[in-house]
Structures are given as structure tokens and as C-alpha cells.
Design a protein around this motif. Structure first.
Motif, short mmCIF file in Angstrom:
data_model
loop_
_atom_site.label_atom_id
_atom_site.label_comp_id
_atom_site.label_asym_id
_atom_site.label_seq_id
_atom_site.Cartn_x
_atom_site.Cartn_y
_atom_site.Cartn_z
N ASN A 132 0.82 -1.21 0.00
CA ASN A 132 0.00 0.00 0.00
C ASN A 132 0.85 1.26 0.00
O ASN A 132 0.50 2.25 -0.64
N ILE A 133 1.97 1.24 0.70
CA ILE A 133 2.86 2.41 0.74
C ILE A 133 3.43 2.66 -0.65
O ILE A 133 3.53 3.81 -1.08
N LEU A 134 3.78 1.61 -1.37
CA LEU A 134 4.28 1.78 -2.73
C LEU A 134 3.23 2.40 -3.64
O LEU A 134 3.54 3.25 -4.47
N LEU A 135 1.99 1.98 -3.44
CA LEU A 135 0.91 2.57 -4.24
C LEU A 135 0.70 4.04 -3.87
O LEU A 135 0.45 4.87 -4.75
N LEU A 136 0.81 4.39 -2.60
CA LEU A 136 0.71 5.79 -2.19
C LEU A 136 1.83 6.61 -2.81
O LEU A 136 1.58 7.71 -3.33
N ILE A 137 3.02 6.07 -2.81
CA ILE A 137 4.14 6.77 -3.45
C ILE A 137 3.87 6.95 -4.94
O ILE A 137 4.13 8.03 -5.50
N GLY A 193 -5.04 9.29 -1.26
CA GLY A 193 -4.18 8.11 -1.14
C GLY A 193 -4.10 7.59 0.28
O GLY A 193 -4.23 6.39 0.52
N VAL A 194 -3.93 8.50 1.24
CA VAL A 194 -3.85 8.10 2.65
C VAL A 194 -5.18 7.50 3.10
O VAL A 194 -5.21 6.47 3.79
N CYS A 195 -6.29 8.12 2.71
CA CYS A 195 -7.62 7.58 3.09
C CYS A 195 -7.83 6.19 2.52
O CYS A 195 -8.33 5.29 3.21
N PHE A 196 -7.43 6.00 1.26
CA PHE A 196 -7.56 4.67 0.67
C PHE A 196 -6.75 3.66 1.47
O PHE A 196 -7.22 2.56 1.78
N ILE A 197 -5.54 4.02 1.81
CA ILE A 197 -4.67 3.08 2.53
C ILE A 197 -5.19 2.79 3.93
O ILE A 197 -5.17 1.65 4.39
N PRO A 253 -9.15 -0.89 -5.16
CA PRO A 253 -9.45 0.54 -5.34
C PRO A 253 -8.20 1.41 -5.37
O PRO A 253 -8.13 2.39 -6.10
N ILE A 254 -7.20 1.04 -4.58
CA ILE A 254 -5.96 1.81 -4.57
C ILE A 254 -5.26 1.67 -5.91
O ILE A 254 -4.78 2.65 -6.49
N ALA A 255 -5.23 0.45 -6.43
CA ALA A 255 -4.61 0.21 -7.74
C ALA A 255 -5.36 0.98 -8.83
O ALA A 255 -4.74 1.53 -9.75
#
Length: 95
Positions: free
Chosen positions: A2-7, A58-62, A70-72
Motif C-alpha cells: 500500500n505504501i508503494l501505491l501511495l508513493i 491516497g492516505v484515506c484509501f490506505i 481501489p488503490i490500484a
């Protein structure tokens, strides 16, 4: 993961901002009415609300969405926006 997706969301957001500025400096215009409003209100700092929205989303999704899908999707949407901006910029240079 998830952190990689946020980045990725943040990096694509920054790329979108940089490409949008390049398009605007070449005579293009912002099509998103919300971002046009930010540009009118904040001038050269228009990108701050845009980047903050991307980071908060992004933070809310994570934090609140346990599924990675959904994050992807959010990352893919950001990527598509960047690709579209590249397409617009290349076509501006040709014409």
C-alpha cells in the motif's frame, strides 16, 4: 504494498502538475473546471490543492480500504492522466 501505491499516486500527481504547467506555458488550457478555479484563486500555487487532494485520497484509501483493488485503480487513473498530458504536449509541439 500500500505504501508503494501511495508513493505512485504522489509521483503521478507531481508528474501531472509538471506536465500541466508545460502544457499551459505552450498555450494550452486546463480542462478540469475545479483545477481552473484553483488556478484562478491561487495563481502559480494552484498545484498545492491538487497535490493535497491526491495525498489525502491516497492516505484515506490506505487507511480505510482494505482491498488493494481501489488503490490500484486510483494509481491507474493517475497514470492515465499523466499519459494523456504527454499526448497533449507532444501534439502541441507537432502543430
Amino acid at each position: 504494498m500500500n505504501i508503494l501505491l501511495l508513493i505512485a499516486i504522489i509521483l503521478f500527481g507531481v508528474a501531472d502538475i509538471l506536465l500541466t504547467n508545460r502544457i499551459l506555458s505552450n498555450g494550452g488550457r486546463e480542462l478540469n473546471p475545479i483545477m481552473r478555479l484553483c488556478m484562478d484563486r491561487f495563481g502559480n500555487l494552484w498545484f498545492i490543492p491538487k497535490l493535497m487532494i491526491a495525498i489525502i485520497a491516497g492516505v484515506c484509501f490506505i487507511l480505510f480500504i482494505k482491498s488493494i483493488i481501489p488503490i490500484a485503480i486510483l494509481v491507474i487513473v493517475q497514470f492515465c492522466i499523466v499519459v494523456w498530458n504527454i499526448f497533449v504536449l507532444v501534439n502541441m509541439k507537432k502543430g
